[in-house]
Motif scaffolding. Structure first.
Motif, PDB file in Angstrom:
ATOM      1  N   ASP A   1      42.994  32.751  47.009  1.00  0.00           N
ATOM      2  CA  ASP A   1      43.694  31.275  46.802  1.00  0.00           C
ATOM      3  C   ASP A   1      44.982  31.411  46.299  1.00  0.00           C
ATOM      4  OD1 ASP A   1      41.479  29.942  47.982  1.00  0.00           O
ATOM      5  OD2 ASP A   1      40.387  29.932  45.905  1.00  0.00           O
ATOM      6  N   HIS A   2      45.455  32.608  46.018  1.00  0.00           N
ATOM      7  CA  HIS A   2      46.937  32.764  45.627  1.00  0.00           C
ATOM      8  C   HIS A   2      47.676  33.648  46.584  1.00  0.00           C
ATOM      9  CE1 HIS A   2      45.618  31.220  41.619  1.00  0.00           C
ATOM     10  NE2 HIS A   2      44.490  31.991  41.842  1.00  0.00           N
ATOM     11  N   ASP A   3      48.323  32.741  47.524  1.00  0.00           N
ATOM     12  CA  ASP A   3      49.265  33.460  48.661  1.00  0.00           C
ATOM     13  C   ASP A   3      50.346  34.337  48.006  1.00  0.00           C
ATOM     14  OD1 ASP A   3      47.547  32.354  50.317  1.00  0.00           O
ATOM     15  OD2 ASP A   3      48.925  30.644  50.645  1.00  0.00           O
ATOM     16  N   ASN A   4      50.817  34.116  46.942  1.00  0.00           N
ATOM     17  CA  ASN A   4      51.987  34.744  46.158  1.00  0.00           C
ATOM     18  C   ASN A   4      51.442  35.998  45.572  1.00  0.00           C
ATOM     19  OD1 ASN A   4      50.617  33.334  44.198  1.00  0.00           O
ATOM     20  ND2 ASN A   4      52.155  33.276  42.798  1.00  0.00           N
ATOM     21  N   LEU A   5      50.203  36.234  45.421  1.00  0.00           N
ATOM     22  CA  LEU A   5      49.509  37.391  44.903  1.00  0.00           C
ATOM     23  C   LEU A   5      49.075  38.551  46.098  1.00  0.00           C
ATOM     24  CD1 LEU A   5      47.645  36.122  42.086  1.00  0.00           C
ATOM     25  CD2 LEU A   5      50.053  36.781  42.060  1.00  0.00           C
ATOM     26  N   SER A   6      49.557  39.828  45.739  1.00  0.00           N
ATOM     27  CA  SER A   6      48.787  40.965  46.721  1.00  0.00           C
ATOM     28  C   SER A   6      48.521  42.192  45.906  1.00  0.00           C
ATOM     29  CB  SER A   6      49.934  41.195  47.702  1.00  0.00           C
ATOM     30  OG  SER A   6      51.176  41.595  46.942  1.00  0.00           O
ATOM     31  N   TYR A   7      47.978  42.916  46.453  1.00  0.00           N
ATOM     32  CA  TYR A   7      47.747  44.290  45.754  1.00  0.00           C
ATOM     33  C   TYR A   7      47.636  45.554  46.676  1.00  0.00           C
ATOM     34  CZ  TYR A   7      42.883  44.690  48.314  1.00  0.00           C
ATOM     35  OH  TYR A   7      41.928  44.622  49.224  1.00  0.00           O
ATOM     36  N   VAL A   8      47.806  46.592  46.183  1.00  0.00           N
ATOM     37  CA  VAL A   8      47.667  47.653  47.043  1.00  0.00           C
ATOM     38  C   VAL A   8      46.625  48.930  46.399  1.00  0.00           C
ATOM     39  CG1 VAL A   8      49.657  48.951  45.903  1.00  0.00           C
ATOM     40  CG2 VAL A   8      48.927  49.599  48.097  1.00  0.00           C
ATOM     41  N   ASN A   9      45.944  49.580  47.139  1.00  0.00           N
ATOM     42  CA  ASN A   9      44.718  50.478  46.715  1.00  0.00           C
ATOM     43  C   ASN A   9      45.533  51.800  46.925  1.00  0.00           C
ATOM     44  OD1 ASN A   9      42.483  51.621  45.467  1.00  0.00           O
ATOM     45  ND2 ASN A   9      41.521  51.280  47.209  1.00  0.00           N
ATOM     46  N   THR A  10      45.693  52.783  46.079  1.00  0.00           N
ATOM     47  CA  THR A  10      46.276  54.020  46.463  1.00  0.00           C
ATOM     48  C   THR A  10      45.215  55.142  45.627  1.00  0.00           C
ATOM     49  OG1 THR A  10      47.954  53.657  44.391  1.00  0.00           O
ATOM     50  CG2 THR A  10      48.654  53.391  46.602  1.00  0.00           C
ATOM     51  N   PRO A  11      44.006  55.214  46.273  1.00  0.00           N
ATOM     52  CA  PRO A  11      43.101  56.306  45.539  1.00  0.00           C
ATOM     53  C   PRO A  11      43.865  57.698  45.552  1.00  0.00           C
ATOM     54  CG  PRO A  11      41.962  54.834  47.222  1.00  0.00           C
ATOM     55  CD  PRO A  11      43.519  54.518  47.455  1.00  0.00           C
ATOM     56  N   ALA A  12      43.727  58.352  44.460  1.00  0.00           N
ATOM     57  CA  ALA A  12      44.241  59.655  44.191  1.00  0.00           C
ATOM     58  C   ALA A  12      43.595  60.329  43.092  1.00  0.00           C
ATOM     59  CB  ALA A  12      45.745  59.462  44.067  1.00  0.00           C
ATOM     60  N   LEU A  13      42.632  59.985  42.601  1.00  0.00           N
ATOM     61  CA  LEU A  13      41.969  60.590  41.429  1.00  0.00           C
ATOM     62  C   LEU A  13      40.574  60.816  41.733  1.00  0.00           C
ATOM     63  CD1 LEU A  13      43.670  58.117  38.773  1.00  0.00           C
ATOM     64  CD2 LEU A  13      44.296  60.529  39.164  1.00  0.00           C
ATOM     65  N   THR A  14      40.206  62.061  41.630  1.00  0.00           N
ATOM     66  CA  THR A  14      38.585  62.112  42.084  1.00  0.00           C
ATOM     67  C   THR A  14      37.859  62.149  40.786  1.00  0.00           C
ATOM     68  OG1 THR A  14      39.234  63.839  43.762  1.00  0.00           O
ATOM     69  CG2 THR A  14      37.019  63.752  43.013  1.00  0.00           C
ATOM     70  N   THR A  15      36.995  61.147  40.698  1.00  0.00           N
ATOM     71  CA  THR A  15      36.248  60.782  39.679  1.00  0.00           C
ATOM     72  C   THR A  15      34.841  61.820  39.920  1.00  0.00           C
ATOM     73  OG1 THR A  15      36.572  58.340  39.435  1.00  0.00           O
ATOM     74  CG2 THR A  15      34.083  59.321  38.699  1.00  0.00           C
ATOM     75  N   SER A  16      34.675  62.397  38.712  1.00  0.00           N
ATOM     76  CA  SER A  16      33.774  63.858  38.970  1.00  0.00           C
ATOM     77  C   SER A  16      32.942  63.885  37.696  1.00  0.00           C
ATOM     78  CB  SER A  16      34.699  65.142  39.032  1.00  0.00           C
ATOM     79  OG  SER A  16      35.490  65.015  40.141  1.00  0.00           O
ATOM     80  N   ILE A  17      31.719  64.677  37.933  1.00  0.00           N
ATOM     81  CA  ILE A  17      31.093  65.074  36.671  1.00  0.00           C
ATOM     82  C   ILE A  17      31.671  66.400  36.335  1.00  0.00           C
ATOM     83  CG2 ILE A  17      28.725  65.547  35.657  1.00  0.00           C
ATOM     84  CD1 ILE A  17      27.633  63.937  38.398  1.00  0.00           C
ATOM     85  N   PHE A  18      32.106  66.513  35.094  1.00  0.00           N
ATOM     86  CA  PHE A  18      32.673  67.621  34.641  1.00  0.00           C
ATOM     87  C   PHE A  18      31.424  68.340  33.788  1.00  0.00           C
ATOM     88  CE2 PHE A  18      37.486  67.296  33.914  1.00  0.00           C
ATOM     89  CZ  PHE A  18      37.739  66.476  35.080  1.00  0.00           C
ATOM     90  N   THR A  19      31.330  69.725  34.174  1.00  0.00           N
ATOM     91  CA  THR A  19      30.144  70.325  33.618  1.00  0.00           C
ATOM     92  C   THR A  19      30.538  71.589  32.557  1.00  0.00           C
ATOM     93  OG1 THR A  19      29.806  72.265  35.117  1.00  0.00           O
ATOM     94  CG2 THR A  19      28.982  69.673  35.758  1.00  0.00           C
ATOM     95  N   CYS A  20      30.182  71.797  31.586  1.00  0.00           N
ATOM     96  CA  CYS A  20      30.452  73.053  30.745  1.00  0.00           C
ATOM     97  C   CYS A  20      29.522  73.904  31.313  1.00  0.00           C
ATOM     98  CB  CYS A  20      29.917  72.935  29.197  1.00  0.00           C
ATOM     99  SG  CYS A  20      30.692  74.122  28.133  1.00  0.00           S
TER     100      CYS A  20
END
Length: 558
Positions: free
Chosen positions: A263-282
């Motif tokens: 409902d807000h024509d003046n608002l926009s967004y962009v999605n730039t996925p670039a970070l791989t969420t991961s399970i770090f293991t020792c």
């Protein structure tokens, strides 16, 4: 949690909170500033701002590198485009990769009106070489200005792969100012003199104002006159301010974003996925890691047992992208993926495959359904930071998914300092984190930072260089070294094929998905923001270098 974080779902405030945030921002918003000319407001962080415009400092404020200070070249993390000339116009290596000759841009002035020359570039790199505390990138370059527009960087060994870090991740400083700085490691640089599109006008603990650099070399830019960075109490407050029209640019995860903005024509967004969420293991028992996760079969079973589509809907808001076991970004980096079978992670769980892997490795179901081997239960603790609610949701969902194959997952929430210290010191079993942005999209930087033996240390010593999993594989080490000493991409791809096969089997970092990186804009006062169809820069407000590109491309709204 910092607004720059890609982690942490936040609820949207009620209308009463929106009004409160609007009032809190009224004193610093463009509409209320009373200043002439075009102006926008950007969220800088949460909490009190600490003055620091030192381009060498890891805690410099977001606008320092890219907006006030510029590099020689800009590398766009949002695409696979070649580097863009900024303060340089050409560069070339000698045959053995020990000398990099750079031609600097003519006609550039510092914001105080002094001429910029190659001597400033040489001074910058020599200052870093002479001050180890400033050398956070590991660059070994020393420099010599041949004339006003030519500088040669010297390296003690072949250093082709230092190119993006050297050219694109170093803000150049004016010699006539910094030669008199007593301690460049602690200097806050209150009167910052740079070549960038904006200069610092005023600073307070709640906000700071930048004004157009009248000496800027890129003719006609910037078109925006003023940029005010503000600090808000929370990401919720920033969201409220965006909806109320008091903030023009912010980077924050907002649940139900499309519904919120429809409902807000003046608002926009962009999605730039670039970070791989991961399970770090020792992962490495030889370096002191303890627990079932040191068994590669357990890591492989976890990889196959999680339902990534479900995790995206529950924790990623449906905005996350598909990850790859090669740890490069599918779509953006497809040319670097050697085997089509390794292009993407499986979207859904394969409980039969996970169970077969555990069966073959000798992990058998116990009386309560949790597997065991040689008297050890297949029970694992996974840590995340209190308040990172999307990661907390991931852990809750994965606990149920892994239980289906006989793995008990015990989530714990910690303060950031404790979480980070555990991960660096190796005193953890599993940890949720991201494989992050690097100087360029060449996989070398991911593989060297997170997988090279040289980047890690035994448990109990801080693996601050990056390889917190304690992974060590001589085959991977040899391939990383071979890729580092050539600029032949075909030769590099051969080495990356070797690395990708090894890390797909060993999985010291278990990819979940490529986390969303949402950035929101208000077009009432400025246009020309990046879009999902035109990601001309990575638009996160906190992203060094790209932030300057975005700001100088904006136009005042008509």
């Amino acid at each position: 949690m910092s607004l720059k974080s890609r982690r942490g779902a936040r609820s949207i405030l009620a209308l009463a909170s929106l009004a409160t945030a609007a009032l809190a921002l009224s004193a610093c918003s463009p509409a209320a500033s009373g200043a002439g000319g075009s102006s926008i407001t950007v969220t800088a962080s949460t909490g009190t701002l600490t003055e620091n415009f030192n381009p060498f400092s890891p805690t410099a404020l977001p606008s320092t590198n890219g907006v006030i200070f510029e590099p020689l070249y800009w590398y766009n993390s949002a695409s696979d485009a070649p580097p863009t000339p900024i303060l340089a116009t050409d560069f070339s290596w000698n045959d053995d990769g020990t000398e990099l000759t750079v031609t600097t841009r003519e006609g550039v002035k510092w914001s105080d009106g002094e001429d910029f020359t190659a001597a400033d570039v040489a001074f910058t790199y020599n200052l870093v070489a002479e001050t180890p505390e400033l050398n956070t990138s590991g660059s070994a370059a020393t420099a010599e200005a041949i004339d006003d527009t030519t500088v040669v960087l010297h390296f003690p060994e072949p250093s082709f792969m230092q190119e993006p870090s050297v050219l694109g991740n170093r803000g150049i400083v004016p010699e006539h100012i910094w030669k008199d700085v007593a301690d460049p490691t602690t200097e806050v640089n209150s009167d910052a003199v740079g070549t960038g599109p904006f200069v610092l006008k005023e600073f307070t603990a709640q906000s700071y104002l930048l004004e157009k650099n009248e000496h800027y070399w890129d003719e006609g830019k910037p078109a925006i006159d003023k940029v005010r960075y503000v600090s808000l109490d929370s990401a919720d407050a920033a969201a409220a301010a965006l909806i109320a029209g008091k903030v023009d640019w912010m980077s924050s995860y907002l649940p139900d974003l499309e519904q919120l903005l429809k409902d807000h024509d003046n608002l926009s967004y962009v999605n730039t996925p670039a970070l791989t969420t991961s399970i770090f293991t020792c992962s490495n028992a030889e370096l002191g890691c303890t627990g079932p996760q040191t068994d590669p079969a357990v890591r492989q079973a976890i990889y196959h047992a999680i339902n990534r589509d479900q995790l995206n809907q529950l924790a990623g808001g449906g905005f996350a992208g598909t990850s790859s076991p090669t740890m490069v970004i599918p779509g953006r980096d497809d040319d670097w993926i050697s085997d089509p079978e390794l292009a993407t992670t499986p979207p859904s769980a394969d409980a039969d495959e996970a169970s077969a892997i555990l069966d073959a490795a000798g992990w058998v179901p116990g009386a309560d359904g949790i597997r065991e081997k040689n008297g050890e239960r297949l029970s694992l603790t996974v840590q995340t930071v209190s308040g990172w609610s999307d990661y907390i949701s991931l852990n809750d969902a994965m606990s149920q998914q892994l239980a289906d194959v006989g793995i008990e997952l015990n989530p714990v929430q910690l303060a950031w300092n404790e979480w980070n210290n555990n991960q660096m010191m190796g005193t953890f079993q599993l940890s949720l984190d991201s494989i992050g942005l690097q100087p360029s999209n060449n996989p070398y930087f991911v593989y060297n930072k997170w997988y090279a033996t040289s980047q890690t240390l035994p448990v109990g010593e801080s693996a601050s260089a990056g390889n917190s999993s304690r992974y060590s594989n001589p085959i991977v080490d040899d391939a990383i070294h071979a890729a580092a000493v050539t600029i032949d991409e075909a030769a590099q791809k051969e080495q990356y094929a070797t690395i990708q096969a090894e890390i797909d089997r060993d999985l010291p970092y278990i990819p979940i998905y490529v986390n969303s990186m949402l950035t929101e804009f208000n077009t009432d006062r400025a246009t020309g923001w990046p879009t999902n169809d035109d990601k001309f820069a990575l638009p996160a407000t906190w992203k060094n270098w790209d932030n300057g590109i975005v700001l100088k491309e904006l136009q005042p709204a008509k």
